[in-house]
Design a protein around this motif. Structure first.
Motif, PDB file in Angstrom:
ATOM      1  N   PHE A 112      -6.525   7.334  -9.760  1.00 38.60           N
ATOM      2  CA  PHE A 112      -5.956   6.329 -10.646  1.00 38.60           C
ATOM      3  C   PHE A 112      -5.163   5.344  -9.793  1.00 38.60           C
ATOM      4  O   PHE A 112      -4.912   5.586  -8.615  1.00 38.60           O
ATOM      5  N   GLN A 113      -4.796   4.240 -10.397  1.00 40.42           N
ATOM      6  CA  GLN A 113      -4.012   3.241  -9.683  1.00 40.42           C
ATOM      7  C   GLN A 113      -2.540   3.399 -10.040  1.00 40.42           C
ATOM      8  O   GLN A 113      -2.180   3.350 -11.207  1.00 40.42           O
ATOM      9  N   ALA A 114      -1.740   3.595  -9.022  1.00 37.53           N
ATOM     10  CA  ALA A 114      -0.312   3.816  -9.223  1.00 37.53           C
ATOM     11  C   ALA A 114       0.448   2.522  -8.945  1.00 37.53           C
ATOM     12  O   ALA A 114       0.744   2.204  -7.795  1.00 37.53           O
ATOM     13  N   THR A 115       0.754   1.788  -9.984  1.00 35.93           N
ATOM     14  CA  THR A 115       1.504   0.552  -9.784  1.00 35.93           C
ATOM     15  C   THR A 115       2.959   0.847  -9.453  1.00 35.93           C
ATOM     16  O   THR A 115       3.623   0.046  -8.804  1.00 35.93           O
ATOM     17  N   THR A 116       3.446   1.979  -9.913  1.00 37.19           N
ATOM     18  CA  THR A 116       4.825   2.367  -9.640  1.00 37.19           C
ATOM     19  C   THR A 116       4.854   3.776  -9.074  1.00 37.19           C
ATOM     20  O   THR A 116       4.230   4.675  -9.614  1.00 37.19           O
ATOM     21  N   MET A 117       5.589   3.939  -7.984  1.00 39.13           N
ATOM     22  CA  MET A 117       5.740   5.246  -7.355  1.00 39.13           C
ATOM     23  C   MET A 117       7.235   5.506  -7.189  1.00 39.13           C
ATOM     24  O   MET A 117       8.006   4.592  -6.881  1.00 39.13           O
ATOM     25  N   SER A 121       9.164   2.292  -6.005  1.00 44.38           N
ATOM     26  CA  SER A 121       8.350   1.297  -5.316  1.00 44.38           C
ATOM     27  C   SER A 121       7.289   0.749  -6.263  1.00 44.38           C
ATOM     28  O   SER A 121       6.676   1.494  -7.017  1.00 44.38           O
ATOM     29  N   ASN A 122       7.130  -0.539  -6.227  1.00 45.35           N
ATOM     30  CA  ASN A 122       6.126  -1.218  -7.024  1.00 45.35           C
ATOM     31  C   ASN A 122       5.138  -1.903  -6.098  1.00 45.35           C
ATOM     32  O   ASN A 122       5.537  -2.548  -5.123  1.00 45.35           O
ATOM     33  N   GLU A 123       3.872  -1.776  -6.408  1.00 43.94           N
ATOM     34  CA  GLU A 123       2.830  -2.340  -5.569  1.00 43.94           C
ATOM     35  C   GLU A 123       3.042  -3.837  -5.373  1.00 43.94           C
ATOM     36  O   GLU A 123       3.232  -4.574  -6.349  1.00 43.94           O
ATOM     37  N   GLY A 124       3.100  -4.222  -4.126  1.00 40.73           N
ATOM     38  CA  GLY A 124       3.192  -5.636  -3.788  1.00 40.73           C
ATOM     39  C   GLY A 124       4.584  -6.230  -3.827  1.00 40.73           C
ATOM     40  O   GLY A 124       4.744  -7.433  -3.604  1.00 40.73           O
ATOM     41  N   SER A 125       5.588  -5.437  -4.094  1.00 41.28           N
ATOM     42  CA  SER A 125       6.947  -5.978  -4.112  1.00 41.28           C
ATOM     43  C   SER A 125       7.912  -5.020  -3.415  1.00 41.28           C
ATOM     44  O   SER A 125       7.545  -3.898  -3.070  1.00 41.28           O
ATOM     45  N   ASN A 140       7.014   1.413   1.590  1.00 39.32           N
ATOM     46  CA  ASN A 140       5.973   0.395   1.539  1.00 39.32           C
ATOM     47  C   ASN A 140       4.951   0.798   0.486  1.00 39.32           C
ATOM     48  O   ASN A 140       4.503   1.936   0.444  1.00 39.32           O
ATOM     49  N   HIS A 141       4.597  -0.130  -0.354  1.00 46.52           N
ATOM     50  CA  HIS A 141       3.626   0.144  -1.427  1.00 46.52           C
ATOM     51  C   HIS A 141       2.622  -0.996  -1.419  1.00 46.52           C
ATOM     52  O   HIS A 141       2.561  -1.808  -2.348  1.00 46.52           O
ATOM     53  N   THR A 185      -2.986   2.408  -4.435  1.00 44.89           N
ATOM     54  CA  THR A 185      -3.231   3.836  -4.259  1.00 44.89           C
ATOM     55  C   THR A 185      -2.417   4.465  -3.138  1.00 44.89           C
ATOM     56  O   THR A 185      -2.537   5.660  -2.892  1.00 44.89           O
ATOM     57  N   LEU A 186      -1.567   3.690  -2.490  1.00 48.06           N
ATOM     58  CA  LEU A 186      -0.830   4.245  -1.362  1.00 48.06           C
ATOM     59  C   LEU A 186       0.604   3.738  -1.331  1.00 48.06           C
ATOM     60  O   LEU A 186       0.866   2.540  -1.366  1.00 48.06           O
ATOM     61  N   SER A 187       1.534   4.694  -1.255  1.00 44.82           N
ATOM     62  CA  SER A 187       2.941   4.375  -1.027  1.00 44.82           C
ATOM     63  C   SER A 187       3.426   5.251   0.122  1.00 44.82           C
ATOM     64  O   SER A 187       3.049   6.424   0.216  1.00 44.82           O
ATOM     65  N   THR A 188       4.211   4.661   1.012  1.00 47.21           N
ATOM     66  CA  THR A 188       4.712   5.424   2.150  1.00 47.21           C
ATOM     67  C   THR A 188       6.231   5.355   2.212  1.00 47.21           C
ATOM     68  O   THR A 188       6.840   4.339   1.845  1.00 47.21           O
TER      69      THR A 188
END
Lengths: 117, 114
Positions: free
Chosen positions: B28-33, B50-54, B70-71, B75-78
């Motif tokens: 799935f796509q995780a927009t928020t981690m 973390s929010n994707e792209g911000s 970093n997001h 599909t990836l947050s570090t």
């Protein structure tokens, strides 16, 4: 800020009996979600049950049920017919409805549940 | 469905070095981690969202320069623990929101700084 309180650091129950874990919370929000999570020794967080605050009916999932008292801000978990596999840390958690999924969970300190064979 | 894969499961590093922890949403796509920290026999404490792209949003008291998040993709947050010290030793868990206001958690990373 919201807080979640679990006043029982440890509980012990005989296998096949029923045990109730307590949780109280404090919030100024009117709409929110409450959760019980189980964390076994593997430390993987497993959702046990979830309650929406706007629903008056208490949530149930097989042997697990909650007693949700909104006015008292109480959310206890009842485990019926306890099994050895139920032994774990149990965390009560809260999140507001507002925020659209952008809010993390606020957890209580947890209750260590021991099942006596 | 809705699995978050977290790696490594455990890591030992020397004081002063940096360590990167990855969380991937597999189906799935995780927009928020969300990133949590758990000390032994204690609760999970939210560190950051973390929010994707911000840019990530950090909780009060969490050093954003020490815990770099970093997001860059859905599909990836570090989480990178920079210049790690023994007091950073802990269990770190990521989580993502899923349908119907639920959450799915990674399996956690035990970090030991020596």
């Amino acid at each position: 800020a919201q807080t979640v309180t679990q006043s029982q650091p440890e509980m012990s129950v005989q296998e096949a009996e029923t045990v109730t874990l307590s949780c109280t919370y404090d919030t100024s929000e009117s709409d929110y979600y409450l959760f019980w999570y189980k964390q076994p020794p593997s430390r993987q967080m497993i959702l046990v049950i979830r309650q929406e605050a706007y629903k008056q009916q208490n949530a149930t999932e097989n042997r697990f049920s909650v007693n949700f008292q909104k006015a008292a801000k109480s959310f206890s978990l009842k485990i019926s017919d306890s099994q050895l596999g139920d032994a774990a840390m149990y965390f009560c958690a809260y999140r507001p409805l507002s925020g659209g999924g952008a809010d993390g969970l606020t957890f209580g300190k947890g209750t260590h549940l021991i099942i006596q064979p | 469905g809705a699995v978050v894969s977290q790696h490594p499961s455990w890591v030992i590093c020397k004081s002063g070095t940096s360590v990167k922890i990855e969380c991937r949403s597999l189906d799935f796509q995780a927009t928020t981690m969300f990133w949590y920290r758990q000390f032994p026999k204690q609760s999970l404490m939210l560190m950051a969202t973390s929010n994707e792209g911000s840019k990530a949003t950090y909780e009060q008291g969490v050093e954003k320069d020490k815990f770099l998040i970093n997001h860059a993709s859905l599909t990836l947050s570090t989480l990178t623990v920079t210049s790690a010290h023994p007091e950073d030793s802990s269990f770190y868990i990521c989580s993502a929101t899923i349908a119907n206001y639920g959450y799915t958690f990674g399996s956690g990373t035990r970090l030991t700084v020596v």
